[in-house]
Design a protein around this motif. Structure first.
Motif, PDB file in Angstrom:
ATOM      1  N   PHE A  12      -4.151  -8.112  -6.856  1.00 29.98           N
ATOM      2  CA  PHE A  12      -3.445  -7.336  -8.213  1.00 29.98           C
ATOM      3  C   PHE A  12      -4.176  -5.619  -7.409  1.00 29.98           C
ATOM      4  O   PHE A  12      -3.121  -4.629  -7.732  1.00 29.98           O
ATOM      5  N   ASP A  13      -5.434  -6.451  -6.907  1.00 28.12           N
ATOM      6  CA  ASP A  13      -5.596  -4.854  -6.104  1.00 28.12           C
ATOM      7  C   ASP A  13      -5.563  -4.635  -4.767  1.00 28.12           C
ATOM      8  O   ASP A  13      -6.142  -3.778  -4.595  1.00 28.12           O
ATOM      9  N   ALA A  14      -4.430  -4.929  -4.239  1.00 27.87           N
ATOM     10  CA  ALA A  14      -4.458  -4.689  -3.238  1.00 27.87           C
ATOM     11  C   ALA A  14      -3.714  -3.909  -2.373  1.00 27.87           C
ATOM     12  O   ALA A  14      -4.635  -3.425  -1.251  1.00 27.87           O
ATOM     13  N   TRP A  15      -3.248  -2.894  -3.423  1.00 23.02           N
ATOM     14  CA  TRP A  15      -3.018  -1.504  -3.088  1.00 23.02           C
ATOM     15  C   TRP A  15      -4.141  -0.352  -3.201  1.00 23.02           C
ATOM     16  O   TRP A  15      -4.012   0.104  -2.549  1.00 23.02           O
ATOM     17  N   ASN A  19       3.305  -1.809  -7.091  1.00 22.72           N
ATOM     18  CA  ASN A  19       4.313  -2.902  -7.289  1.00 22.72           C
ATOM     19  C   ASN A  19       3.237  -4.071  -7.524  1.00 22.72           C
ATOM     20  O   ASN A  19       2.749  -5.195  -6.996  1.00 22.72           O
ATOM     21  N   TYR A  20       2.813  -4.286  -9.303  1.00 20.82           N
ATOM     22  CA  TYR A  20       1.520  -5.328  -9.478  1.00 20.82           C
ATOM     23  C   TYR A  20       1.751  -6.240  -9.426  1.00 20.82           C
ATOM     24  O   TYR A  20       2.681  -7.411 -10.263  1.00 20.82           O
ATOM     25  N   THR A  21       1.392  -7.814  -9.165  1.00 20.31           N
ATOM     26  CA  THR A  21       1.385  -8.796  -9.357  1.00 20.31           C
ATOM     27  C   THR A  21      -0.304  -9.902  -8.743  1.00 20.31           C
ATOM     28  O   THR A  21      -1.442  -9.285  -8.101  1.00 20.31           O
ATOM     29  N   ARG A  22       0.210 -10.800  -9.581  1.00 25.15           N
ATOM     30  CA  ARG A  22      -1.125 -11.430  -9.608  1.00 25.15           C
ATOM     31  C   ARG A  22      -1.075 -12.872  -8.431  1.00 25.15           C
ATOM     32  O   ARG A  22      -2.049 -13.285  -8.017  1.00 25.15           O
ATOM     33  N   VAL A  53       1.010  -0.801   0.225  1.00 24.92           N
ATOM     34  CA  VAL A  53      -0.364   0.229  -0.075  1.00 24.92           C
ATOM     35  C   VAL A  53       0.741   1.258   0.053  1.00 24.92           C
ATOM     36  O   VAL A  53       2.035   1.091   0.563  1.00 24.92           O
ATOM     37  N   ILE A  54       0.288   2.051  -1.078  1.00 23.88           N
ATOM     38  CA  ILE A  54       1.503   3.486  -1.021  1.00 23.88           C
ATOM     39  C   ILE A  54       1.305   4.475   0.491  1.00 23.88           C
ATOM     40  O   ILE A  54      -0.049   4.198   1.114  1.00 23.88           O
ATOM     41  N   LEU A  55       2.256   4.586   0.835  1.00 21.15           N
ATOM     42  CA  LEU A  55       2.690   4.772   3.014  1.00 21.15           C
ATOM     43  C   LEU A  55       3.387   6.427   3.030  1.00 21.15           C
ATOM     44  O   LEU A  55       2.763   7.111   3.367  1.00 21.15           O
ATOM     45  N   ASP A  56       3.779   7.181   1.636  1.00 23.57           N
ATOM     46  CA  ASP A  56       4.305   8.086   1.737  1.00 23.57           C
ATOM     47  C   ASP A  56       5.220   9.046   2.705  1.00 23.57           C
ATOM     48  O   ASP A  56       4.841  10.124   3.596  1.00 23.57           O
ATOM     49  N   PRO A  57       6.494   7.748   2.719  1.00 26.93           N
ATOM     50  CA  PRO A  57       7.331   8.162   4.090  1.00 26.93           C
ATOM     51  C   PRO A  57       7.453   9.792   4.224  1.00 26.93           C
ATOM     52  O   PRO A  57       8.247  10.157   5.043  1.00 26.93           O
TER      53      PRO A  57
END
Ligand SMILES: [Zn+2]
Length: 628
Positions: free
Chosen positions: A376-379, A318-321, A70-74
């Motif tokens: 794939f959509d975990a993000w 980073n996309y993965t199935r 997930v994008i955290l933007d530290p």
């Protein structure tokens, strides 16, 4: 940062010899982490890029950290930023995107520049397992602390820690001395968080390889037992893969109220749990599931990784199935490992398996999303926990574990129990070593099919690519287990003259304790509350005139009869709202797993090959097993 502080750091740095023990001709990058005001939850970082030959240098903070998709933007918590040349002259810079600083360095091949960057970070994210600093310790995951200078991503990194007297450092990184550490490249640095402080340190060995447990916090743990149980897990999982793929391993453990979970790293893991974990055997066994899970990742995801997250793209999703395999297969093996080595008994194993199955079968999203889609959509979906999550997603952990069980059983069935998912894991480890481009979903099918000696594509189609049910009954039958609906006995059943097998009232709400009543966390699409218009964050204060709180909601729901009219009084924002609905119904039971009463010889043999222990023949054992 004040000018004086900058001057002091600069002066201090000039006096320090730069550690280059492994660097050879490669200038690499050197980080110095200054923890001289930990009570302020801030951390100062000096990043040295020697021998820079370009006009500009762009350095970036990653947007996420490996292990949490997930994008955290530290970069949002970078407080100050400055850049200097070797003479201490400030260099101009500009922000070029949300996480990137571009410095005008004016280096050339003829006249390279020793660039020094100094920035300060606010570090108070404990449960995100990114960075946390206070007067007692610092936990530092480099993905949220050390910026990336992309042209030297593959170069050696040295990292130096300045910490209060008496603090020590526990990390998977190679130590050059007790304050200086080495990573062969930025990726290893990012995969080797540092625990700095006065934590406890336990040590044990497996196959002559040193393992450390670094514990920050307080609790009633038994050091001997931790060493023994951790070692059992290490040994068992090492046996699946044939060897331990590291020269040293560090379990970092935070024992603090209100935290939980863990993150896998290259030759370490950070795990978090509450102090009460060590107060009862039950909660301790739950914690061992976490240990087992994180350690299995040493291979599954830290050695062989899905294409799409190998190599990491630090700036974007980073996309993965295949997260269902990275996380779900790991979840399948976490409890299985504990059962195989006897850290949980069969009864406990079946209880946990039953819970996972029940959670999947009560989730409306099971008919909506496949495991590949969930991966794939975990993000944007699974890892961003919104109130609609249960209606539209499946967990790549839970369903991924169950799909792994189905595939394991299919391989065992097809090969007369000679081969299994263990073989698939070992082959994945051999064929997709760390640093490779990673495996595709097709690679997994190919390897599993080769192990099974049969094309397994249809089972992957059912379990992984399509939404909908898994053939769990068939899978469990192979090893003499069966699914059944275990009656729930509630407080009201006797009073209402209801047998436990009867249908019970169902509203389709998940609640938590709110300020005054039961706060709605999720409205499930398969219950009447969804169409009636109950929405997330409503606070239900009464049902049919009976007061409701977070802790009593379920009891009152169960006191209704299926089909009965119910009036919900609830606060929506600052208004009192009344909603009428007709209670739905669902079976008054949960899915559970038990051993079949009369196993065939084939089932007994399959069970014993799978569980690595005899089928419990003794009547006492069987009774335990039948408890579900
Ligand atoms: Zn995991």
């Amino acid at each position: 940062m004040t000018r004086l502080a900058l001057f002091l750091i600069s002066a201090w740095l000039v006096l320090q010899p730069s550690p280059r023990a492994h660097a050879g001709d490669d200038p690499g990058v050197v980080f110095t982490l200054l923890l001289n005001r930990p009570q302020t939850q801030t951390l100062r970082v000096v990043m040295e890029i020697p021998q820079l030959t370009s006009t500009e240098a762009a350095v970036s903070m990653p947007a996420w950290r490996p292990g949490r998709y997930v994008i955290l933007d530290p970069a949002s918590e970078v407080r100050t930023f400055a850049a200097f040349d070797a003479h201490g002259t400030a260099l101009p810079f500009r922000k070029s995107d949300k996480a990137t600083w571009t410095i005008q360095a004016d280096g050339t091949a003829q006249s390279p520049v020793d660039l020094r960057i100094e920035y300060e970070i606010y570090a108070n994210e404990l449960n995100l397992r990114t960075r946390h600093v206070d007067a007692t310790h610092a936990f530092l995951d480099a993905s949220s602390v050390c910026m990336l200078y992309a042209p030297r991503r593959a170069d050696p990194v040295h990292i130096r820690i300045e910490a209060p007297q008496g603090w020590r450092v526990s990390t998977g990184l190679e130590a050059l001395d007790d304050r200086t550490f080495f990573a062969r490249d930025y990726d290893i640095l990012v995969d080797s968080p540092l625990e700095v402080g006065m934590h406890d340190l336990l040590e044990f060995q497996v196959d002559g390889i040193p393992h450390e447990i670094a514990i920050w916090g307080r609790g009633n743990w038994d050091p001997e037992r931790l060493r023994r149980d951790f070692a059992d897990i290490v040994r068992e999982q090492g046996a699946i893969f044939g060897s331990l793929p590291y020269v040293r391993y560090v379990f970092q453990l935070h024992v603090q109220p209100g935290i939980g979970g863990g993150t896998e790293h290259y030759n370490s893991t950070i795990m978090q749990t509450r102090p009460s974990t060590f107060d009862s055997p039950d909660s301790y066994r739950g914690f061992l599931g976490l240990v087992s899970h994180e350690f299995f990742h040493t291979w599954n995801v830290k050695r062989f990784r899905p294409a799409g997250i190998s190599p990491y793209d630090y700036a974007h999703e980073n996309y993965t199935r295949s997260l269902w395999m990275a996380e779900g297969t790991t979840s399948y093996y976490d409890d299985l490992t504990l059962a195989r080595v006897g850290l949980i008994d069969l009864d406990e194993y079946m209880k946990r398996l039953g819970r996972t199955i029940d959670a999947l079968r009560s989730r409306p999203g099971r008919e909506v999303q496949s495991l590949e889609e969930s991966s794939f959509d975990a993000w944007i979906k699974f890892n961003k926990s919104g109130p609609d999550r249960d209606n539209t997603t499946v967990s790549f952990y839970g369903k991924g574990a169950l799909a792994s069980l189905v595939i394991d059983m299919e391989i065992r069935r097809l090969t007369g129990n000679e081969r299994s998912l263990d073989d698939v894991m070992r082959l994945m480890f051999e064929q997709f070593p760390h640093g490779s481009d990673g495996y595709t979903p097709e690679d997994v099918v190919t390897i599993a099919s080769a192990v099974a000696g049969t094309d397994l594509d249809p089972i992957f189609e059912t379990c992984v690519r399509r939404a909908g049910p898994l053939p769990l009954e068939d899978a469990l039958a192979h090893v003499g287990l069966e699914l059944y609906q275990k009656p729930i006995k509630g407080a009201w059943d006797d009073e209402l003259g209801r047998t436990p097998e009867a249908e019970r009232a169902y509203l389709g709400l998940k609640v938590a304790s709110g300020n005054i009543g039961a706060r709605v966390r999720a409205v499930l699409e398969d219950g009447p509350a969804f169409d009636a218009g109950v929405i997330a964050d409503d606070e239900i204060v009464a049902i049919n005139g009976s007061r409701v709180e977070g802790g009593t909601f379920e009891q009152i729901e169960r006191s209704l009869q299926p089909g009965q009219d119910a009036e919900l009084a609830l606060f929506r924002r600052d208004e009192l709202v009344h909603i009428r609905l007709k209670a739905g119904s669902k079976p008054n039971s949960t899915w559970a797993v038990r051993m079949v009463k009369e196993p065939t010889a084939a089932q007994i043999r399959a069970f014993e090959m799978w569980m690595d222990k005899p089928w419990p023949n003794d009547e006492d054992d069987k009774d335990v097993g039948l408890g579900g």
